[in-house]
Motif scaffolding. Structure first.
Motif: not given
Length: 172
Positions: A69, A108, A148
Protein backbone atom coordinates in the motif's frame (compact mmCIF):
# COMPACT_ATOMS: atom_id res chain seq x y z
CA UNK A 1 54.59 -28.61 1.05
CA UNK A 2 54.20 -25.83 -1.55
CA UNK A 3 51.29 -27.74 -3.08
CA UNK A 4 49.64 -27.94 0.34
CA UNK A 5 49.99 -24.13 0.82
CA UNK A 6 48.48 -23.51 -2.60
CA UNK A 7 45.58 -25.85 -1.80
CA UNK A 8 44.98 -24.15 1.56
CA UNK A 9 45.15 -20.74 -0.16
CA UNK A 10 42.64 -21.85 -2.79
CA UNK A 11 40.27 -23.24 -0.16
CA UNK A 12 40.54 -20.03 1.88
CA UNK A 13 39.92 -17.90 -1.23
CA UNK A 14 36.90 -20.03 -2.16
CA UNK A 15 35.48 -19.61 1.34
CA UNK A 16 35.86 -15.83 1.12
CA UNK A 17 34.22 -15.79 -2.32
CA UNK A 18 31.30 -17.92 -1.11
CA UNK A 19 30.83 -15.73 1.98
CA UNK A 20 30.95 -12.51 -0.03
CA UNK A 21 28.59 -13.92 -2.66
CA UNK A 22 26.04 -14.83 0.00
CA UNK A 23 26.01 -11.34 1.50
CA UNK A 24 25.97 -9.69 -1.92
CA UNK A 25 22.59 -11.30 -2.60
CA UNK A 26 21.01 -9.59 0.41
CA UNK A 27 19.01 -6.41 -0.13
CA UNK A 28 21.50 -4.11 1.61
CA UNK A 29 20.50 -0.52 2.37
CA UNK A 30 23.88 0.83 1.29
CA UNK A 31 23.85 -1.05 -2.02
CA UNK A 32 20.27 -0.88 -3.24
CA UNK A 33 17.59 1.75 -3.69
CA UNK A 34 15.20 2.11 -0.79
CA UNK A 35 12.43 1.01 -3.18
CA UNK A 36 14.25 -2.27 -3.90
CA UNK A 37 14.94 -2.85 -0.19
CA UNK A 38 11.31 -2.12 0.73
CA UNK A 39 10.10 -4.52 -1.98
CA UNK A 40 12.45 -7.20 -0.62
CA UNK A 41 11.01 -6.73 2.89
CA UNK A 42 7.50 -7.29 1.48
CA UNK A 43 8.68 -10.41 -0.37
CA UNK A 44 10.31 -11.83 2.78
CA UNK A 45 7.24 -11.07 4.90
CA UNK A 46 4.98 -12.76 2.36
CA UNK A 47 7.27 -15.78 2.23
CA UNK A 48 7.05 -16.01 6.02
CA UNK A 49 3.25 -15.70 5.87
CA UNK A 50 3.05 -18.53 3.33
CA UNK A 51 4.23 -21.00 5.99
CA UNK A 52 2.82 -21.73 9.39
CA UNK A 53 5.05 -20.68 12.28
CA UNK A 54 5.31 -20.21 15.98
CA UNK A 55 5.67 -16.66 17.32
CA UNK A 56 6.72 -17.16 20.92
CA UNK A 57 4.05 -19.42 22.44
CA UNK A 58 1.45 -18.63 19.78
CA UNK A 59 1.04 -20.84 16.71
CA UNK A 60 -0.01 -19.28 13.39
CA UNK A 61 -1.24 -21.06 10.28
CA UNK A 62 -0.13 -19.98 6.83
CA UNK A 63 -1.98 -16.84 5.72
CA UNK A 64 -2.45 -15.01 2.40
CA UNK A 65 0.19 -12.54 1.24
CA UNK A 66 -0.05 -8.84 2.09
CA UNK A 67 -0.65 -6.30 -0.68
CA UNK A 68 1.70 -3.32 -0.78
CA UNK A 69 0.00 0.00 0.00
CA UNK A 70 1.51 3.32 -1.05
CA UNK A 71 -0.36 5.09 1.78
CA UNK A 72 1.05 2.68 4.35
CA UNK A 73 4.50 3.18 2.74
CA UNK A 74 4.05 6.93 3.22
CA UNK A 75 3.14 6.54 6.91
CA UNK A 76 6.04 4.15 7.53
CA UNK A 77 8.56 6.35 5.70
CA UNK A 78 7.43 9.50 7.51
CA UNK A 79 7.90 7.82 10.90
CA UNK A 80 11.30 6.34 9.95
CA UNK A 81 12.49 9.77 8.78
CA UNK A 82 11.18 11.47 11.92
CA UNK A 83 13.04 9.00 14.15
CA UNK A 84 16.27 9.41 12.13
CA UNK A 85 16.03 13.21 12.10
CA UNK A 86 15.25 13.52 15.82
CA UNK A 87 17.40 10.57 16.96
CA UNK A 88 14.82 8.57 18.89
CA UNK A 89 13.39 5.08 18.57
CA UNK A 90 9.80 4.33 19.62
CA UNK A 91 6.29 3.86 18.29
CA UNK A 92 5.10 7.24 19.59
CA UNK A 93 6.02 9.98 17.11
CA UNK A 94 7.88 13.14 18.09
CA UNK A 95 4.53 14.96 17.77
CA UNK A 96 2.83 12.50 20.15
CA UNK A 97 1.20 10.54 17.33
CA UNK A 98 0.48 6.82 17.50
CA UNK A 99 0.79 4.51 14.47
CA UNK A 100 -2.96 4.72 13.74
CA UNK A 101 -2.72 8.55 13.68
CA UNK A 102 0.11 8.51 11.14
CA UNK A 103 -1.76 5.99 8.97
CA UNK A 104 -4.93 8.10 9.14
CA UNK A 105 -2.98 11.22 8.01
CA UNK A 106 -2.20 9.53 4.69
CA UNK A 107 -5.91 9.10 3.98
CA UNK A 108 -5.81 5.34 4.53
CA UNK A 109 -9.26 4.14 5.63
CA UNK A 110 -8.57 1.44 8.20
CA UNK A 111 -10.36 -0.78 10.65
CA UNK A 112 -7.13 -2.23 12.11
CA UNK A 113 -3.48 -1.15 12.05
CA UNK A 114 -0.22 -2.50 13.43
CA UNK A 115 3.39 -1.38 13.40
CA UNK A 116 6.82 -2.97 13.68
CA UNK A 117 9.95 -0.85 14.09
CA UNK A 118 13.64 -1.75 14.14
CA UNK A 119 16.94 0.10 14.49
CA UNK A 120 20.26 -0.98 13.06
CA UNK A 121 19.86 -3.89 10.61
CA UNK A 122 21.61 -3.19 7.32
CA UNK A 123 19.59 -5.49 5.06
CA UNK A 124 16.02 -6.52 4.42
CA UNK A 125 16.94 -10.09 5.34
CA UNK A 126 18.42 -9.06 8.67
CA UNK A 127 15.50 -6.85 9.71
CA UNK A 128 12.83 -9.40 8.78
CA UNK A 129 14.73 -12.19 10.55
CA UNK A 130 14.86 -10.01 13.68
CA UNK A 131 11.15 -9.29 13.52
CA UNK A 132 10.36 -12.99 13.04
CA UNK A 133 12.51 -13.87 16.08
CA UNK A 134 10.51 -11.46 18.27
CA UNK A 135 7.13 -12.88 19.35
CA UNK A 136 5.18 -9.60 19.14
CA UNK A 137 6.68 -8.48 15.84
CA UNK A 138 6.23 -11.97 14.41
CA UNK A 139 2.57 -11.96 15.49
CA UNK A 140 2.02 -8.71 13.55
CA UNK A 141 3.58 -10.27 10.45
CA UNK A 142 1.46 -13.43 10.76
CA UNK A 143 -1.81 -11.78 11.80
CA UNK A 144 -4.44 -12.97 9.28
CA UNK A 145 -6.53 -9.83 9.85
CA UNK A 146 -3.92 -7.66 8.12
CA UNK A 147 -4.32 -7.42 4.35
CA UNK A 148 -1.89 -4.66 3.37
CA UNK A 149 1.64 -3.55 4.24
CA UNK A 150 3.80 -0.47 3.96
CA UNK A 151 7.53 -0.28 4.59
CA UNK A 152 9.72 2.72 5.30
CA UNK A 153 13.36 3.19 6.16
CA UNK A 154 15.65 6.09 6.86
CA UNK A 155 19.38 6.33 7.40
CA UNK A 156 20.79 8.43 10.22
CA UNK A 157 24.03 10.36 10.06
CA UNK A 158 26.27 7.62 11.46
CA UNK A 159 26.98 4.17 10.04
CA UNK A 160 24.52 1.58 11.33
CA UNK A 161 21.81 4.11 12.14
CA UNK A 162 19.09 2.64 9.99
CA UNK A 163 15.49 3.06 11.11
CA UNK A 164 12.90 0.60 9.80
CA UNK A 165 9.11 0.81 10.03
CA UNK A 166 6.43 -1.62 8.86
CA UNK A 167 2.82 -0.51 8.88
CA UNK A 168 0.12 -3.16 8.62
CA UNK A 169 -3.46 -2.40 7.72
CA UNK A 170 -6.86 -3.91 7.31
CA UNK A 171 -8.84 -1.46 5.16
CA UNK A 172 -12.50 -0.70 5.73
Amino acid sequence: MATMRVLVCLLFSAAIFIASSASASEAMVARHSSEAVRARVVDLVNTARSRGRRCGHERFAAVPPLRPSSKLDDAATAHARDMARRKYFEHRGSDGSEPKDRVRRTGYQWRLTGENIAFGPESAEEVVAGWLDSPGHCANIMDPRFKEIGVGLAVGRKRGQIYWVQEFGAPR
